[in-house]
Design an enzyme around this catalytic site. Structure first.
Site, PDB file in Angstrom:
ATOM      1  N   ASP A 163      22.631  37.069  39.778  1.00 54.17           N
ATOM      2  CA  ASP A 163      23.588  37.989  39.144  1.00 54.17           C
ATOM      3  C   ASP A 163      25.013  37.667  39.585  1.00 54.17           C
ATOM      4  OD1 ASP A 163      24.027  41.632  39.087  1.00 54.17           O
ATOM      5  OD2 ASP A 163      24.543  40.048  37.648  1.00 54.17           O
ATOM      6  N   LYS A 168      28.721  37.116  39.407  1.00 55.68           N
ATOM      7  CA  LYS A 168      29.841  37.480  38.530  1.00 55.68           C
ATOM      8  C   LYS A 168      30.995  37.916  39.427  1.00 55.68           C
ATOM      9  CE  LYS A 168      27.558  41.921  37.890  1.00 55.68           C
ATOM     10  NZ  LYS A 168      26.885  42.801  36.941  1.00 55.68           N
ATOM     11  N   ASN A 212      30.670  40.628  41.890  1.00 56.50           N
ATOM     12  CA  ASN A 212      29.834  40.462  43.088  1.00 56.50           C
ATOM     13  C   ASN A 212      30.437  39.490  44.079  1.00 56.50           C
ATOM     14  OD1 ASN A 212      27.946  42.200  42.150  1.00 56.50           O
ATOM     15  ND2 ASN A 212      26.620  40.636  41.264  1.00 56.50           N
ATOM     16  N   ASP A 227      25.298  41.286  46.799  1.00 61.15           N
ATOM     17  CA  ASP A 227      24.300  41.702  45.796  1.00 61.15           C
ATOM     18  C   ASP A 227      23.353  40.583  45.398  1.00 61.15           C
ATOM     19  OD1 ASP A 227      26.050  44.209  43.823  1.00 61.15           O
ATOM     20  OD2 ASP A 227      25.191  44.153  45.816  1.00 61.15           O
ATOM     21  N   THR A 279      26.574  43.061  29.338  1.00 64.41           N
ATOM     22  CA  THR A 279      27.082  42.020  28.447  1.00 64.41           C
ATOM     23  C   THR A 279      26.734  40.678  29.082  1.00 64.41           C
ATOM     24  OG1 THR A 279      28.937  43.513  28.247  1.00 64.41           O
ATOM     25  CG2 THR A 279      29.179  41.343  27.215  1.00 64.41           C
TER      26      THR A 279
HETATM   27  C1  LIG Z   1      28.043  45.156  48.783  1.00 67.45           C
HETATM   28  C2  LIG Z   1      28.713  45.748  47.724  1.00 67.45           C
HETATM   29  C3  LIG Z   1      30.037  46.177  47.863  1.00 67.45           C
HETATM   30  C4  LIG Z   1      30.649  46.008  49.084  1.00 67.45           C
HETATM   31  C5  LIG Z   1      29.987  45.411  50.171  1.00 67.45           C
HETATM   32  C6  LIG Z   1      28.684  44.984  50.016  1.00 67.45           C
HETATM   33  N1  LIG Z   1      30.845  45.355  51.226  1.00 67.45           N
HETATM   34  C7  LIG Z   1      31.991  45.903  50.805  1.00 67.45           C
HETATM   35  N2  LIG Z   1      33.203  46.147  51.245  1.00 67.45           N
HETATM   36  C8  LIG Z   1      33.856  46.732  50.165  1.00 67.45           C
HETATM   37  N3  LIG Z   1      33.043  46.815  49.103  1.00 67.45           N
HETATM   38  N4  LIG Z   1      31.894  46.303  49.522  1.00 67.45           N
END
Ligand SMILES: c1ccc2c(c1)[nH]c1[nH]cn[n+]12
Length: 330
Positions: free
Chosen positions: A146, A148, A151, A167, A186
């Protein structure tokens, strides 16, 4: 405090260690909140994933739950500077709490929107880190599935910053199988073979390489290679046919090498698509200045370190010296 009531309906095993506060972001499979570890006050990101979605008749199938935990166990073992670290996972009946490393620079997606597009050197520095992270995943036989800009997180406010991929792997289990999720968003970043086989094909690492190609296209131009604004052809058809081009207006001052790498990554036939190992060897990355910067970002502690061979040599000389002098004394 402000959040005490919200923390009230969280499980004890979470609230005894963390205080959850503001929402950092909302993904397809739940929200991410800023969490403070009690005591140290260290900051984390806590991903709250409802397991309800794929539970049948209220009880989550055991296999799914153990699969999720199995998946998380693998991801916990991963260690790469450009891959978000999982701190711990708190698995309760209906909700999974994944405590993750926190990064402050926000999503690459938002940064691309704000800078419109990156200069080629900056795009190369950021993309090289992503390719390194995905190479590491593929070497461990893990497919992200996934990829993108949402992520890909950035650590700093400046553009020449450390990148963190997040992710990965989870999406195939936590969202009731990425197949379901795959066809609800999408397909901007989706590889053609998934559309062609309607997902019945086998997922391979090559799908990540296609997504990387789409991301590189956007980093350099500021717009996506496929769009549903086109009247003559719908999005799936554009993707399956690989109908994208490089109009001079946007690509005139981008190097041939960068365009060559995009073409090799965005090859519709997965068997002909460049592998991650070949991608990282691509001439576009033959750039010592960029690599030096990337390594400084990824391995900051390595700066100014005595090369290990020298440490060994010193150690050997000293111990021999000592050994000999002891012998001589005898
Ligand atoms: C997984 C999804 C979002 C995340 C994350 C890990 N760490 C972090 N720091 C700010 N946003 N964020």
């Amino acid at each position: 405090d402000l959040y005490s009531n919200e923390n009230k309906d969280l499980p004890e095993e979470l609230t005894e260690k963390y205080t959850l506060t503001r929402v950092l972001g909302r993904g397809a499979c739940g929200e991410v909140r800023l969490a403070f570890a009690k005591g140290s006050c260290e900051k984390f990101a806590c991903k709250i994933v409802s397991k309800k979605k794929f539970s049948v008749g209220g009880n989550t199938p055991i296999s799914m739950a153990s699969q999720v935990m199995g998946e998380v166990k693998i991801l916990k073992a991963l260690k790469h500077p450009c891959i978000i670290k999982i701190e711990e996972v708190i698995d309760t009946k209906d909700v999974l709490y994944i405590v993750l490393e926190l990064v402050d620079g926000g999503e690459l997606f938002d940064r691309v929107v704000s800078v419109n597009q990156f200069s080629e050197p900056v795009a190369k520095l950021l993309f090289y880190q992503m390719v390194s992270a995905i190479k590491y995943l593929h070497d461990q036989n893990i497919t992200h599935r996934d990829l993108k800009p949402e992520n890909i997180l950035l650590c700093g406010e400046n553009n020449e910053t450390l990148v963190k991929v997040t992710d990965f792997g989870l999406s195939k289990f936590v969202d009731g199988g990425s197949l379901m999720k795959t066809f609800c968003g999408t397909p901007t970043y989706l590889a053609p073979e998934i559309l062609v086989t309607a997902g019945s094909g086998t997922y391979t690492k090559a799908i990540d390489n296609w997504s990387l190609g789409v991301i590189l296209f956007i980093l350099l131009s500021g717009y996506p290679p496929f769009s549903d604004e086109r009247k003559d052809m719908d999005l799936p058809k554009q993707i399956m046919g690989g109908h994208y081009d490089f109009p001079k207006k946007y690509w005139d001052n981008i190097s041939e090498q960068a365009i060559d790498l995009i073409k090799k990554l965005m090859t519709t036939d997965p068997k002909k698509r460049i592998t991650i190992n070949d991608a990282i060897q691509h001439p576009w990355f033959k750039d010592d200045e960029m690599k030096t910067k990337a390594n400084k970002l990824m391995y900051p502690q390595a700066d100014g370190m005595v090369p290990p061979i020298l440490v060994w040599l010193l150690y050997t000389l000293l111990t021999n010296e000592f050994y000999c002098s002891e012998k001589i004394a005898e």
